[in-house]
Write a protein that holds these residues in place. Structure first.
Motif, PDB file in Angstrom:
ATOM      1  N   GLU A 261       0.814  -1.214   0.000  1.00  0.00           N
ATOM      2  CA  GLU A 261       0.000   0.000   0.000  1.00  0.00           C
ATOM      3  C   GLU A 261       0.853   1.271   0.000  1.00  0.00           C
ATOM      4  O   GLU A 261       1.950   1.285   0.538  1.00  0.00           O
ATOM      5  N   THR A 262       0.302   2.325  -0.608  1.00  0.00           N
ATOM      6  CA  THR A 262       0.985   3.624  -0.586  1.00  0.00           C
ATOM      7  C   THR A 262      -0.006   4.727  -0.214  1.00  0.00           C
ATOM      8  O   THR A 262      -1.216   4.548  -0.322  1.00  0.00           O
ATOM      9  N   SER A 263       0.515   5.862   0.225  1.00  0.00           N
ATOM     10  CA  SER A 263      -0.317   7.071   0.275  1.00  0.00           C
ATOM     11  C   SER A 263       0.568   8.273   0.024  1.00  0.00           C
ATOM     12  O   SER A 263       1.791   8.213   0.217  1.00  0.00           O
ATOM     13  N   TRP A 264      -0.033   9.358  -0.465  1.00  0.00           N
ATOM     14  CA  TRP A 264       0.738  10.553  -0.841  1.00  0.00           C
ATOM     15  C   TRP A 264      -0.182  11.754  -0.785  1.00  0.00           C
ATOM     16  O   TRP A 264      -1.374  11.657  -1.054  1.00  0.00           O
ATOM     17  N   GLY A 265       0.374  12.900  -0.383  1.00  0.00           N
ATOM     18  CA  GLY A 265      -0.482  14.064  -0.201  1.00  0.00           C
ATOM     19  C   GLY A 265       0.212  15.388  -0.445  1.00  0.00           C
ATOM     20  O   GLY A 265       1.420  15.532  -0.240  1.00  0.00           O
ATOM     21  N   MET A 266      -0.574  16.335  -0.908  1.00  0.00           N
ATOM     22  CA  MET A 266      -0.134  17.728  -1.033  1.00  0.00           C
ATOM     23  C   MET A 266      -1.266  18.606  -0.519  1.00  0.00           C
ATOM     24  O   MET A 266      -2.434  18.249  -0.638  1.00  0.00           O
ATOM     25  N   THR A 267      -0.911  19.769   0.017  1.00  0.00           N
ATOM     26  CA  THR A 267      -1.905  20.567   0.729  1.00  0.00           C
ATOM     27  C   THR A 267      -1.883  22.035   0.292  1.00  0.00           C
ATOM     28  O   THR A 267      -1.045  22.446  -0.518  1.00  0.00           O
ATOM     29  N   THR A 268      -2.784  22.820   0.883  1.00  0.00           N
ATOM     30  CA  THR A 268      -2.817  24.265   0.640  1.00  0.00           C
ATOM     31  C   THR A 268      -1.532  24.948   1.098  1.00  0.00           C
ATOM     32  O   THR A 268      -1.316  26.119   0.805  1.00  0.00           O
ATOM     33  N   ARG A 269      -0.677  24.212   1.800  1.00  0.00           N
ATOM     34  CA  ARG A 269       0.623  24.766   2.183  1.00  0.00           C
ATOM     35  C   ARG A 269       1.426  25.160   0.941  1.00  0.00           C
ATOM     36  O   ARG A 269       2.327  26.005   1.020  1.00  0.00           O
ATOM     37  N   LEU A 270       1.103  24.561  -0.210  1.00  0.00           N
ATOM     38  CA  LEU A 270       1.771  24.950  -1.464  1.00  0.00           C
ATOM     39  C   LEU A 270       1.632  26.450  -1.721  1.00  0.00           C
ATOM     40  O   LEU A 270       2.536  27.080  -2.277  1.00  0.00           O
ATOM     41  N   ILE A 271       0.496  27.014  -1.318  1.00  0.00           N
ATOM     42  CA  ILE A 271       0.300  28.456  -1.523  1.00  0.00           C
ATOM     43  C   ILE A 271       1.277  29.236  -0.642  1.00  0.00           C
ATOM     44  O   ILE A 271       1.850  30.236  -1.071  1.00  0.00           O
ATOM     45  N   GLY A 272       1.508  28.740   0.577  1.00  0.00           N
ATOM     46  CA  GLY A 272       2.509  29.339   1.453  1.00  0.00           C
ATOM     47  C   GLY A 272       3.894  29.286   0.818  1.00  0.00           C
ATOM     48  O   GLY A 272       4.664  30.253   0.879  1.00  0.00           O
ATOM     49  N   ALA A 273       4.202  28.167   0.167  1.00  0.00           N
ATOM     50  CA  ALA A 273       5.502  28.020  -0.495  1.00  0.00           C
ATOM     51  C   ALA A 273       5.644  29.036  -1.626  1.00  0.00           C
ATOM     52  O   ALA A 273       6.686  29.683  -1.769  1.00  0.00           O
ATOM     53  N   VAL A 274       4.586  29.194  -2.417  1.00  0.00           N
ATOM     54  CA  VAL A 274       4.629  30.161  -3.525  1.00  0.00           C
ATOM     55  C   VAL A 274       4.901  31.566  -2.988  1.00  0.00           C
ATOM     56  O   VAL A 274       5.729  32.307  -3.538  1.00  0.00           O
ATOM     57  N   ILE A 275       4.232  31.929  -1.904  1.00  0.00           N
ATOM     58  CA  ILE A 275       4.448  33.256  -1.316  1.00  0.00           C
ATOM     59  C   ILE A 275       5.903  33.422  -0.896  1.00  0.00           C
ATOM     60  O   ILE A 275       6.550  34.417  -1.227  1.00  0.00           O
ATOM     61  N   MET A 276       6.429  32.427  -0.182  1.00  0.00           N
ATOM     62  CA  MET A 276       7.748  32.571   0.435  1.00  0.00           C
ATOM     63  C   MET A 276       8.917  32.337  -0.519  1.00  0.00           C
ATOM     64  O   MET A 276      10.047  32.698  -0.210  1.00  0.00           O
ATOM     65  N   VAL A 277       8.654  31.705  -1.673  1.00  0.00           N
ATOM     66  CA  VAL A 277       9.728  31.526  -2.653  1.00  0.00           C
ATOM     67  C   VAL A 277       9.789  32.730  -3.600  1.00  0.00           C
ATOM     68  O   VAL A 277      10.853  33.188  -3.965  1.00  0.00           O
ATOM     69  N   HIS A 278       8.607  33.238  -4.003  1.00  0.00           N
ATOM     70  CA  HIS A 278       8.582  34.246  -5.067  1.00  0.00           C
ATOM     71  C   HIS A 278       8.270  35.672  -4.608  1.00  0.00           C
ATOM     72  O   HIS A 278       8.574  36.623  -5.330  1.00  0.00           O
ATOM     73  N   GLY A 279       7.641  35.833  -3.447  1.00  0.00           N
ATOM     74  CA  GLY A 279       7.183  37.161  -3.025  1.00  0.00           C
ATOM     75  C   GLY A 279       8.325  38.152  -2.827  1.00  0.00           C
ATOM     76  O   GLY A 279       9.485  37.752  -2.658  1.00  0.00           O
ATOM     77  N   ASP A 280       7.980  39.433  -2.872  1.00  0.00           N
ATOM     78  CA  ASP A 280       8.995  40.462  -2.602  1.00  0.00           C
ATOM     79  C   ASP A 280       8.365  41.577  -1.774  1.00  0.00           C
ATOM     80  O   ASP A 280       7.233  41.431  -1.296  1.00  0.00           O
ATOM     81  N   ASN A 281       9.071  42.694  -1.634  1.00  0.00           N
ATOM     82  CA  ASN A 281       8.557  43.747  -0.749  1.00  0.00           C
ATOM     83  C   ASN A 281       7.381  44.535  -1.335  1.00  0.00           C
ATOM     84  O   ASN A 281       6.814  45.393  -0.668  1.00  0.00           O
ATOM     85  N   ASN A 282       7.017  44.229  -2.599  1.00  0.00           N
ATOM     86  CA  ASN A 282       5.790  44.833  -3.141  1.00  0.00           C
ATOM     87  C   ASN A 282       4.591  43.912  -2.985  1.00  0.00           C
ATOM     88  O   ASN A 282       3.475  44.279  -3.349  1.00  0.00           O
TER      89      ASN A 282
END
Lengths: 479, 479
Positions: A261-282
């Motif tokens: 058996e396997t299981s795998w998951g992704m969450t709304t935390r991806l949106i947090g990642a997008v903010i913190m990888v790409h965001g800037d002071n604007n």
């Protein structure tokens, strides 16, 4: 920030001064979320939810293309069912929400709100899997789960969050392992191709693996503040759950076998990642592929004859090829620039009386703030090219930043210096013993992120104890 | 059922003999659901969920085209928040699931799992609505809700179910009323155009309206057994909730005003309606627009040279225009016919050695079991035409059946006779008094379904008390 808009908006906190506050400012001011009365829960507002829908659409397509089917399991798990797999219940019981009453009626057995649905899927599989003909079963579910958290942060750690959870059963251990790796690779592709976030693929150490799993694989990414984020995980359970839930099938020779058996998951935390990888002071900077608005049209001197008509015309033409918004409100253009920069809209199109005269418009990239003047006859092709380029450039910049903040160290002194002064990923050799893992965490607050698939030999000895090294590990302070 | 398949499958219960058992047989044998351990909850299996996804896709498109945006609210409601609107809490408190503990920690205030989210939306709106510029807000949410039920039936009445709930706020009472009717009409169109289910549009009596609403509008449809099903509802709350939650805005004249509010919802019960309106003794019959598989290809004598190759070729050609499945398993064709008839696949394509020789294939409609032989050169256009025709014919047949089982009655004797002997919709005049509504329910077990928008004058007096009639009502025994 565009010069003429800077003064008009309430500034957000400088990310170099207080990254946590900068993050909180963005999620509020870009109108991604609002806080709810229930402690630790969040309201995902239309703009935030539209980003999630775009992420979902891409993942769901990839799941279906690889033969997975969506299902829906109940949100409640009876206490006795949760307890069937020992490690699993120990991992989750401290943080589940318990239901004791339906209306006035006390329940004979407590129910918890699913923290994850392994137990429900297992019970279902034990009923519907009989023969090798029934295998594999490749199911996925989109839903929300609840894990009570003391300290919360929007998208990154909340008591309730949205996610997908895949749960598959296979005839052989090999097939389960293949699936586990296939889904990890699918996640990595989604992150790089869609979110423009580069990831490190690897295996979790025993200390960090999922409750009840034989092996947990992970993709790890680096945020702008040098902290690591576990972006997605894929677990191989072997036959642990199959034995606890008695999921057996008759093989081609008529012999009873346990499934793997396997299981795998992704969450709304991806949106947090997008903010913190790409965001800037604007504000937010969104990769075009998930941006709810890919291009905003801002008319200049819109009270002058012909401007709004031309803007309308352009909007009609463009909306068949990209997700556009035309802002005709009577706010000053500078206000609008600042607002859509805060919201991370990848491209802004400005059109005013002079532009119309010259059969042109101006395009401004959100990621670099570069401006180009383009002929109205060529707008479509240039927009498509630019959005492609923005998507590629964002991934490249994120990769460059990640690589510049990844350090190979040979001694604990180097390790401590790096993690303290220029936080990022630390690559170091490890003997494989939990004692060293614990000790490093105690001394540096960094946790082992993964044993990467791409191994390197930095030295021959463990960075901590000096004994013979078994693996190269990624370390980092983590969200 | 095709002659050669009849003997091969375990028959389902005859719908004329035991409609409830026929329904249960279908949901299980068409693999739409499985029962869960948690009482009153169901597992929606891949085939059932794929139907729901097609329904969702169509509704979501319609919502977005009419300016609505999706959001996500927490699944928990603090007890004090649920209690803010008096009628609302009285309506729902007896059936909510109460959370008392997070792990070992007792909560200072109980939380319930949302039975519906009016209170959460209201609290959010009270924070984000300040001026007339902020209005209207047109939000929708896709989620599951929980209302504890003693007697449950898959899709029709379960403790947890999937749905969408729209919640909107407007500057004026008129706009709220317009929205309420707009969404009812949207629901009716979805039912008729996509589910092929004709509906009666009307208003609920005060007795039957939603807890806390000023007016509830409904669409009602008639099942094959003559029972009515409330298929969707749309509520106008006026300013009831606005006052309880203090949702005010500053109007153009600078004056504080309460907003007017609506909510509207449709659920997985729609799948139950599709089963009970279109199904027959061979199983499910799905309208092409929501069928996960629109056309199944069954090779005949597939061991013979060239058959599977031709079937593969056809499948490749056709899958760009319709949702196809090619069944190459080694089951007998008769078995396959029965299986896909049970699953309600609208069209079956048979192709064997003789057909290939004659450059033809055979198409069989699920709804009528009619067969046509068509040239392989014209397969595409004929399939598209046939799917269109099936969709239209299904709606027409359902409308004809509904009309044949709708009776205008003038006396209670007629009322009782009809509802007993040939169940269906009863149209009868009503004085407007709750006493008569209660009395009719007591004597006939029929409930008032709605005051239809299209009024008729059957007589001038109330069917129950003989006093002056105010409205013509639809009545029926209901799910």
């Amino acid at each position: 920030m565009s010069k003429n808009s800077k003064k008009m908006v309430e500034a957000i906190t400088d990310m170099e001064k207080d990254f946590a506050q900068w993050y909180t400012d963005i999620v509020k001011k870009a109108e991604l979320i609002d806080y709810a009365t229930v402690k630790g829960c969040m309201i995902i507002r239309p703009y935030g939810y539209a980003i999630w829908e775009n992420i979902q659409k891409d993942l769901d397509r990839r799941f279906k293309e690889t033969g997975h089917e969506n299902v829906y399991m109940p949100m409640f798990i009876p206490e006795s069912l949760l307890k069937k797999e020992k490690d699993h219940v120990e991992g989750f019981a401290p943080e589940v929400a318990w239901i004791t009453h339906f209306g006035e009626d006390k329940l004979s057995e407590r129910l918890c709100v699913r923290p994850t649905s392994e137990t429900l899927f297992c019970e279902h599989y034990s009923k519907i899997v009989q023969s090798y003909n029934d295998l594999p079963k490749l199911y996925n579910q989109w839903c929300s789960v609840v894990r009570c958290e003391k300290t919360t942060r929007p998208f990154l750690r909340t008591t309730e969050f949205l996610w997908q959870e895949g749960h598959t059963v296979h005839a052989t251990a090999e097939e389960a392992e293949e699936e586990t790796i296939r889904m990890l690779n699918l996640y990595a592709k989604h992150c790089e191709e869609v979110l423009a976030i580069p990831v490190i693929k690897g295996q979790k150490t025993d200390k960090e693996k999922f409750a009840g799993a034989k092996a947990t694989y992970t993709i790890e990414s680096l945020m702008h503040d040098g902290k690591a984020l576990q972006t997605g995980t894929s677990h191989n359970f072997g036959d642990n759950f199959a034995k606890a839930f008695n999921i057996q099938y008759t093989d081609k020779n008529g012999k009873l076998q346990y499934v793997s058996e396997t299981s795998w998951g992704m969450t709304t935390r991806l949106i947090g990642a997008v903010i913190m990888v790409h965001g800037d002071n604007n504000g937010l900077v969104l990769p075009p592929k998930i941006a709810p608005i890919q291009l905003v049209i801002v008319p200049i001197a819109q009270h002058k004859a012909g401007v709004l008509e031309e803007a309308d015309e352009l909007n009609k033409r463009l909306k068949s090829i990209v997700r556009t918004k035309l802002d005709k409100t009577d706010k000053m253009p500078g206000w609008k620039f600042a607002e859509y920069e805060m919201k991370g809209v990848p491209l802004r199109l400005e059109i005013g009386p002079k532009d119309i005269e010259n059969n042109q418009c101006i395009l401004v990239r959100r990621d670099t703030l570069e401006k180009v003047t383009v002929s109205l006859d060529k707008t479509e092709e240039i927009i498509i090219d630019l959005l492609d380029k923005i998507q590629r450039d964002m991934l490249q910049r994120a990769r460059k930043n990640r690589d510049e903040h990844t350090y190979a160290v040979k001694t604990m002194k180097e390790f401590e210096e790096k993690i303290e002064k220029t936080p990022g990923f630390i690559k170091a050799m490890w003997c494989g013993e939990k004692e060293c893992e614990d000790k490093i965490k105690d001394e540096t607050a960094a946790t082992s992120r993964c044993i990467p698939f791409e191994q390197e030999t930095i030295s021959n000895t463990c960075v901590c104890c000096g004994k013979k090294a078994k693996y190269m590990l990624y370390w980092g302070k983590a969200y």
